[in-house]
Design a protein around this motif. Structure first.
Motif, PDB file in Angstrom:
ATOM      1  N   LYS B   4       0.838  -1.201   0.000  1.00 33.98           N
ATOM      2  CA  LYS B   4       0.000   0.000   0.000  1.00 33.98           C
ATOM      3  C   LYS B   4       0.879   1.261   0.000  1.00 33.98           C
ATOM      4  N   ILE B  11       1.382   7.792  -6.554  1.00 35.00           N
ATOM      5  CA  ILE B  11       0.254   8.639  -6.959  1.00 35.00           C
ATOM      6  C   ILE B  11       0.763  10.060  -7.195  1.00 35.00           C
ATOM      7  N   PRO B  12       0.468  10.648  -8.375  1.00 40.98           N
ATOM      8  CA  PRO B  12       0.944  12.023  -8.617  1.00 40.98           C
ATOM      9  C   PRO B  12       0.312  13.004  -7.642  1.00 40.98           C
ATOM     10  N   PRO B  13       0.944  14.172  -7.423  1.00 40.56           N
ATOM     11  CA  PRO B  13       0.405  15.151  -6.489  1.00 40.56           C
ATOM     12  C   PRO B  13      -1.009  15.588  -6.896  1.00 40.56           C
ATOM     13  N   ASP B  14      -1.795  15.939  -5.905  1.00 37.56           N
ATOM     14  CA  ASP B  14      -3.199  16.314  -6.116  1.00 37.56           C
ATOM     15  C   ASP B  14      -3.289  17.813  -6.398  1.00 37.56           C
ATOM     16  N   LEU B  16      -6.023  19.005  -8.178  1.00 41.40           N
ATOM     17  CA  LEU B  16      -7.385  19.123  -8.705  1.00 41.40           C
ATOM     18  C   LEU B  16      -8.082  20.395  -8.249  1.00 41.40           C
ATOM     19  N   GLN B  19      -7.069  23.119 -10.329  1.00 42.07           N
ATOM     20  CA  GLN B  19      -7.555  22.959 -11.701  1.00 42.07           C
ATOM     21  C   GLN B  19      -9.024  23.330 -11.844  1.00 42.07           C
ATOM     22  N   ILE B  20      -9.859  22.841 -10.948  1.00 46.40           N
ATOM     23  CA  ILE B  20     -11.310  22.968 -11.176  1.00 46.40           C
ATOM     24  C   ILE B  20     -12.018  23.786 -10.106  1.00 46.40           C
ATOM     25  N   ARG B  25     -15.202  20.772  -7.357  1.00 50.81           N
ATOM     26  CA  ARG B  25     -14.677  19.525  -6.795  1.00 50.81           C
ATOM     27  C   ARG B  25     -15.691  18.892  -5.835  1.00 50.81           C
ATOM     28  N   VAL B  28     -18.558  17.223  -7.771  1.00 51.28           N
ATOM     29  CA  VAL B  28     -18.188  15.905  -8.310  1.00 51.28           C
ATOM     30  C   VAL B  28     -18.222  14.868  -7.185  1.00 51.28           C
ATOM     31  N   GLU B  29     -17.655  15.235  -6.045  1.00 50.51           N
ATOM     32  CA  GLU B  29     -17.602  14.297  -4.915  1.00 50.51           C
ATOM     33  C   GLU B  29     -19.004  13.938  -4.426  1.00 50.51           C
ATOM     34  N   ILE B  32     -20.886  11.489  -6.706  1.00 52.47           N
ATOM     35  CA  ILE B  32     -20.495  10.074  -6.648  1.00 52.47           C
ATOM     36  C   ILE B  32     -20.814   9.496  -5.271  1.00 52.47           C
ATOM     37  N   ALA B  56     -14.338  10.094   7.327  1.00 54.30           N
ATOM     38  CA  ALA B  56     -13.358  10.012   6.235  1.00 54.30           C
ATOM     39  C   ALA B  56     -13.356  11.303   5.420  1.00 54.30           C
ATOM     40  N   VAL B  57     -14.543  11.844   5.131  1.00 59.41           N
ATOM     41  CA  VAL B  57     -14.645  13.058   4.317  1.00 59.41           C
ATOM     42  C   VAL B  57     -14.028  14.255   5.048  1.00 59.41           C
ATOM     43  N   ILE B  60     -10.307  13.896   4.755  1.00 63.60           N
ATOM     44  CA  ILE B  60      -9.839  14.209   3.396  1.00 63.60           C
ATOM     45  C   ILE B  60      -9.863  15.721   3.170  1.00 63.60           C
TER      46      ILE B  60
END
Lengths: 107, 107
Positions: B4, B11-14, B16, B19-20, B25, B28-29, B32, B56-57, B60
């Motif tokens: 793990k 994993i590439p750096p975040d 996002l 970007q958006i 963001r 989108v979250e 889903i 968890a959210v 994050i």
């Protein structure tokens, strides 16, 4: 269930794929789902969690694809080809079209 | 666990949020997570599912906020103010700054 139907009816249409492209959308989704799956696996059976989420994600992807097809105006090779702009958006993907007719699409 | 750590290191750096924007963001979250929570609630106890995903959210969001602060170069009112560009991006939010010093930020 009456409440749910009512509240879902007020959700604005989903235009996120057109806004940010398919691959960026998938990256956002992956970056929230991966730690959520980790957290759920600490409480519930991991295999079961993944089974349920896999089925849900497939259903959501089909729904998003269906909505995109509708926004494109159909399911033909022409409309599909036009929808690929949301994959190639922001140089996320390069596509070379080799052959395109009403019946055939090679890329 | 070794696997793990290794896979996460690749994993590439975040980037996002930059970007958006934050609000796109979050949309989108939400789009889903909502159906994923529905699907999980059909298999597991709904209250427990929500409790785990809520924690968890929050974790994050804190991590994303920490990464953004780092990208901004600090946690002062100036850096925070600069980071608000990712909330106002694409006219997602309008902010009127009433007072800004090193110690105070009113908006």
């Amino acid at each position: 269930m009456a409440d749910k139907t009512e509240s879902q009816a007020t959700i604005p249409p989903d235009t996120l794929t057109q806004q940010i492209g398919v691959l960026t959308r998938r990256e956002v989704e992956a970056r929230i789902l991966a730690p959520v799956i980790e957290a759920l696996s600490a409480r519930f059976d991991r295999a079961e969690v993944i089974e349920v989420i896999r089925a849900a994600v497939v259903a959501i992807a089909r729904q998003q694809g269906g909505e995109l097809a509708q926004a494109m105006g159909g399911c033909g090779s022409r409309e599909f080809m036009q929808s690929l702009q949301y994959w190639t958006q922001d140089d996320a993907l390069q596509i070379e079209v080799l052959e395109q007719t009403d019946e055939t699409l090679r890329f």
